[in-house]
Design an enzyme around this catalytic site. Structure first.
Site, PDB file in Angstrom:
ATOM      1  N   ASN A   1      66.349  62.006  52.598  1.00 50.86           N
ATOM      2  CA  ASN A   1      66.069  62.555  51.268  1.00 50.86           C
ATOM      3  C   ASN A   1      64.740  63.293  51.200  1.00 50.86           C
ATOM      4  OD1 ASN A   1      64.695  60.120  51.658  1.00 50.86           O
ATOM      5  ND2 ASN A   1      64.532  59.749  49.469  1.00 50.86           N
TER       6      ASN A   1
ATOM      7  N   ARG B   1      34.672  35.464  39.175  1.00 54.54           N
ATOM      8  CA  ARG B   1      35.200  34.513  40.175  1.00 54.54           C
ATOM      9  C   ARG B   1      36.522  34.966  40.780  1.00 54.54           C
ATOM     10  NH1 ARG B   1      34.916  29.246  36.871  1.00 54.54           N
ATOM     11  NH2 ARG B   1      36.308  28.436  38.460  1.00 54.54           N
TER      12      ARG B   1
ATOM     13  N   LEU C   1      40.203  38.238  22.915  1.00 50.24           N
ATOM     14  CA  LEU C   1      38.907  38.488  23.555  1.00 50.24           C
ATOM     15  C   LEU C   1      39.117  38.663  25.056  1.00 50.24           C
ATOM     16  CD1 LEU C   1      36.648  35.869  21.713  1.00 50.24           C
ATOM     17  CD2 LEU C   1      37.406  38.139  20.950  1.00 50.24           C
TER      18      LEU C   1
ATOM     19  N   ASN D   1      82.931  54.136  51.082  1.00 50.29           N
ATOM     20  CA  ASN D   1      82.517  53.195  52.126  1.00 50.29           C
ATOM     21  C   ASN D   1      81.432  53.842  52.984  1.00 50.29           C
ATOM     22  OD1 ASN D   1      82.360  51.574  54.468  1.00 50.29           O
ATOM     23  ND2 ASN D   1      84.335  50.684  53.936  1.00 50.29           N
TER      24      ASN D   1
ATOM     25  N   GLU E   1      30.184  22.252  23.807  1.00 48.77           N
ATOM     26  CA  GLU E   1      30.363  22.841  25.140  1.00 48.77           C
ATOM     27  C   GLU E   1      29.822  21.869  26.189  1.00 48.77           C
ATOM     28  OE1 GLU E   1      32.082  25.735  25.870  1.00 48.77           O
ATOM     29  OE2 GLU E   1      32.577  25.358  23.785  1.00 48.77           O
TER      30      GLU E   1
HETATM   31  C1  UD1 Z   1      35.589  28.727  26.227  1.00 42.30           C
HETATM   32  C2  UD1 Z   1      35.201  27.860  25.030  1.00 42.30           C
HETATM   33  C3  UD1 Z   1      35.470  26.382  25.388  1.00 42.30           C
HETATM   34  C4  UD1 Z   1      36.912  26.216  25.765  1.00 42.30           C
HETATM   35  C5  UD1 Z   1      37.301  27.171  26.897  1.00 42.30           C
HETATM   36  C6  UD1 Z   1      38.810  27.164  27.104  1.00 42.30           C
HETATM   37  C7  UD1 Z   1      33.372  28.976  23.869  1.00 42.30           C
HETATM   38  C8  UD1 Z   1      31.901  29.016  23.652  1.00 42.30           C
HETATM   39  N1  UD1 Z   1      33.806  28.060  24.722  1.00 42.30           N
HETATM   40  O1  UD1 Z   1      34.721  28.420  27.302  1.00 42.30           O
HETATM   41  O2  UD1 Z   1      35.165  25.560  24.293  1.00 42.30           O
HETATM   42  O3  UD1 Z   1      37.166  24.875  26.155  1.00 42.30           O
HETATM   43  O4  UD1 Z   1      36.952  28.523  26.565  1.00 42.30           O
HETATM   44  O5  UD1 Z   1      39.169  27.924  28.208  1.00 42.30           O
HETATM   45  O6  UD1 Z   1      34.101  29.743  23.263  1.00 42.30           O
HETATM   46  N2  UD1 Z   1      34.477  36.657  26.270  1.00 42.30           N
HETATM   47  C9  UD1 Z   1      34.143  37.898  25.761  1.00 42.30           C
HETATM   48  N3  UD1 Z   1      32.817  38.187  25.551  1.00 42.30           N
HETATM   49  C10 UD1 Z   1      31.828  37.292  25.811  1.00 42.30           C
HETATM   50  C11 UD1 Z   1      32.174  36.036  26.345  1.00 42.30           C
HETATM   51  C12 UD1 Z   1      33.518  35.744  26.549  1.00 42.30           C
HETATM   52  O7  UD1 Z   1      35.016  38.729  25.483  1.00 42.30           O
HETATM   53  O8  UD1 Z   1      30.665  37.645  25.584  1.00 42.30           O
HETATM   54  C13 UD1 Z   1      35.902  36.368  26.464  1.00 42.30           C
HETATM   55  C14 UD1 Z   1      36.250  36.193  27.946  1.00 42.30           C
HETATM   56  O9  UD1 Z   1      36.748  37.421  28.468  1.00 42.30           O
HETATM   57  C15 UD1 Z   1      37.348  35.142  27.898  1.00 42.30           C
HETATM   58  C16 UD1 Z   1      37.029  34.334  26.646  1.00 42.30           C
HETATM   59  O10 UD1 Z   1      36.175  35.136  25.852  1.00 42.30           O
HETATM   60  O11 UD1 Z   1      38.632  35.723  27.745  1.00 42.30           O
HETATM   61  C17 UD1 Z   1      36.386  32.983  26.955  1.00 42.30           C
HETATM   62  O12 UD1 Z   1      35.159  33.148  27.590  1.00 42.30           O
HETATM   63  P1  UD1 Z   1      34.690  32.212  28.786  1.00 42.30           P
HETATM   64  O13 UD1 Z   1      33.362  32.660  29.230  1.00 42.30           O
HETATM   65  O14 UD1 Z   1      35.786  32.107  29.794  1.00 42.30           O
HETATM   66  O15 UD1 Z   1      34.515  30.811  28.006  1.00 42.30           O
HETATM   67  P2  UD1 Z   1      34.584  29.358  28.629  1.00 42.30           P
HETATM   68  O16 UD1 Z   1      33.261  29.008  29.213  1.00 42.30           O
HETATM   69  O17 UD1 Z   1      35.785  29.213  29.472  1.00 42.30           O
END
Ligand code: UD1
Ligand code: MG
Length: 460
Positions: free
Chosen positions: A381, A18, A11, A372, A159
């Site tokens: 070049n 950030r 994903l 050398n 969460e």
């Molecule tokens: C998520 C987990 C949390 C875990 C943490 C670890 C969920 C709900 N929560 O939280 O339990 O402890 O990761 O780092 O899964 N992404 C998408 N589409 C979306 C949302 C997210 O592709 O709609 C992808 C983001 O690019 C990322 C990953 O999913 O690579 C995680 O998403 P992020 O929003 O970072 O989740 P966290 O709040 O960190």
């Protein structure tokens, strides 16, 4: 345990606001490789039959990077970011096609290892319906917490935003890596709702649903360093530091001496042979091979591969490079070559025993065995429009401060006098020189000094 076909879904649709960057988060790099490149490498090493990556709309550069890392990966677009469960559902066609195990990874968790992915697959092969990779966090803030039932199975993942005060004390956290048996997955995914603080479809809710349906839900333990998620530049630097520490340890275990290991940075694919000595403050870019018995002196930058070039760099056995040398893409040094201080090499082959010990630029060149290259030699070049090649034969001697205006070739064993500007080919064994004749005025210096030292006439 019977191995089942494995589909890995990564994903990566998040923009990573950030990071404060125009580049999507997963294209930021550690050790010369994009975050998603690291994750894909781990997925490949874990033996995934198929790889699917979920990206956001308009992320063509991420799509291209996915293709570069593994041709034939399926790329799906999540049209609006409604949460991790919604992101996984964007890959629905791949999930429907697949029979076996599905493991979900995050594109921003680059230090994940193939071993952890394989242990997750083992848990599924052992009968679990859902396997969650958990870790004990020093500071669990921001992570989903893993709640267990009396039998030790995972009952739910909470969460942070929904966790009670008591649940927030739990240090066992969800890494984001989750495994599912494909026969149950779509049924669970479509049952996930979005009635939570963020109004998102949480993939983590899959656990509670599976547990409620009497399916086995287990935890696989991982280490905190490996699970590090990158959300900002400080975390990017911290993950890079972890990667470098591991790589340095591997290089030293392989028989190389690093005088001040913490000052040497490698790339993910750097190959270092035995009895290599690397002095402090050396930077090695991607695509670099350092053979055995090579010495790299302080403050050297081996660029290797850059954005424009795929050619890397090779330093063959017994060679010495630096201090303060710069080896750019396409540098190929034979055995026992010497490259000294303030020498830059680009797209150039130096055959065995060739030497360029001081202050030179050698670009688009082929330099024969034992040649050398004197201090201050420049291969000119570039004419402002095109690049041209310089050929220097074996055992040729190029005097100091020579400009070799390419295209030009210096024959085997030829000598070029210091200070020459060479614009025409030089035959093997010849002496070539473009220096003006030297003139001498006897006694001139003494007369000049006397004249200058004479007292000045007083002006009124
Ligand atoms: C998520 C987990 C949390 C875990 C943490 C670890 C969920 C709900 N929560 O939280 O339990 O402890 O990761 O780092 O899964 N992404 C998408 N589409 C979306 C949302 C997210 O592709 O709609 C992808 C983001 O690019 C990322 C990953 O999913 O690579 C995680 O998403 P992020 O929003 O970072 O989740 P966290 O709040 O960190
Ligand atoms: Mg995250």
């Amino acid at each position: 345990m019977q191995k089942r076909p494995l589909l890995i879904v990564i994903l990566a649709a998040g923009k990573g606001t950030r990071m404060k960057s125009r580049r999507p988060k997963v294209l930021h790099e550690i050790a010369g490789r994009s975050l998603i490149g690291h994750v894909m490498a781990a997925a490949k090493a874990a033996g995934a039959e198929r790889l699917a990556v979920v990206i956001g709309p308009g992320m063509d550069d991420v799509r291209a990077e996915v293709g570069r890392n593994l041709e034939g990966s399926d790329v799906f677009v999540q049209t609006s970011q409604l949460g991790t469960a919604d992101a996984l559902l964007a890959a629905r066609p791949a999930l429907e096609r697949h029979q076996g195990d599905v493991i979900v990874l995050f594109g921003d968790t680059p230090l994940i290892t193939a071993q952890t992915i394989m242990r997750t697959a083992d848990a599924l092969a052992g009968g679990a319906s859902v396997a969650v990779v958990g870790f004990e966090a020093g500071d669990p803030t921001g992570y989903g917490r893993i709640l267990r039932d009396a039998t030790g199975c995972v009952a739910a993942i909470r969460e942070e935003k929904e966790a009670s005060e008591g649940e927030r004390q739990i240090r066992l956290c969800n890494s984001g890596v989750m495994g599912f048996r494909s026969e149950h997955l779509l049924g669970i995914l479509t049952a996930i709702g979005n009635a939570n603080a963020k109004g998102e479809y949480y993939l983590t809710d899959a656990v509670e649903i599976a547990h409620g349906r009497g399916q086995r839900t287990v935890t696989v333990m991982g280490s905190e360093g490996e699970m590090m998620g990158i959300n900002d530049r400080a975390q990017l630097a911290a993950a890079d530091a972890i990667f470098q520490a591991t790589k340095r340890a591997a290089v030293m275990a392989g028989g190389a001496t690093l005088v001040a290991p913490e000052t040497v940075t490698f790339s993910h694919d750097t190959i270092v042979g035995e009895d290599v000595l690397i002095e402090p403050y050396v930077v090695i870019g991607p695509g670099v091979t350092i053979e055995s018995n090579v010495t790299i002196r302080a403050f050297t930058h081996v660029v290797g591969t850059d954005r424009k070039s795929q050619s890397g760099a090779r330093i063959s056995s017994g060679s010495e490079v630096g201090p303060f040398a710069r080896l750019r893409p396409g540098t190929n040094l034979g055995a026992n070559v010497h490259i000294g201080n303030f020498v830059e090499v680009k797209n150039a082959v130096l055959e065995d025993g060739a030497k360029a010990n001081h202050l030179s630029y050698l670009g688009d060149a082929h330099i024969g065995k034992g040649a050398n290259i004197g201090a201050g030699t420049i291969t000119c070049n570039y004419d402002g429009f095109n690049k041209h090649r310089t050929e220097i034969g074996a055992d040729a001697f190029i005097g100091s401060n020579t400009a070799l205006v390419a295209p030009v070739s210096i024959g085997e064993g030829a000598i070029v006098g210091a200070g020459s500007v060479i614009t025409k080919d030089v035959a093997g064994g010849a002496l070539a020189m473009t220096r003006a004749d030297q003139k001498e005025w006897t006694g001139w210096a003494a007369r000049f000094k006397r004249m200058m030292q004479r007292p000045k006439a007083k002006t009124a």
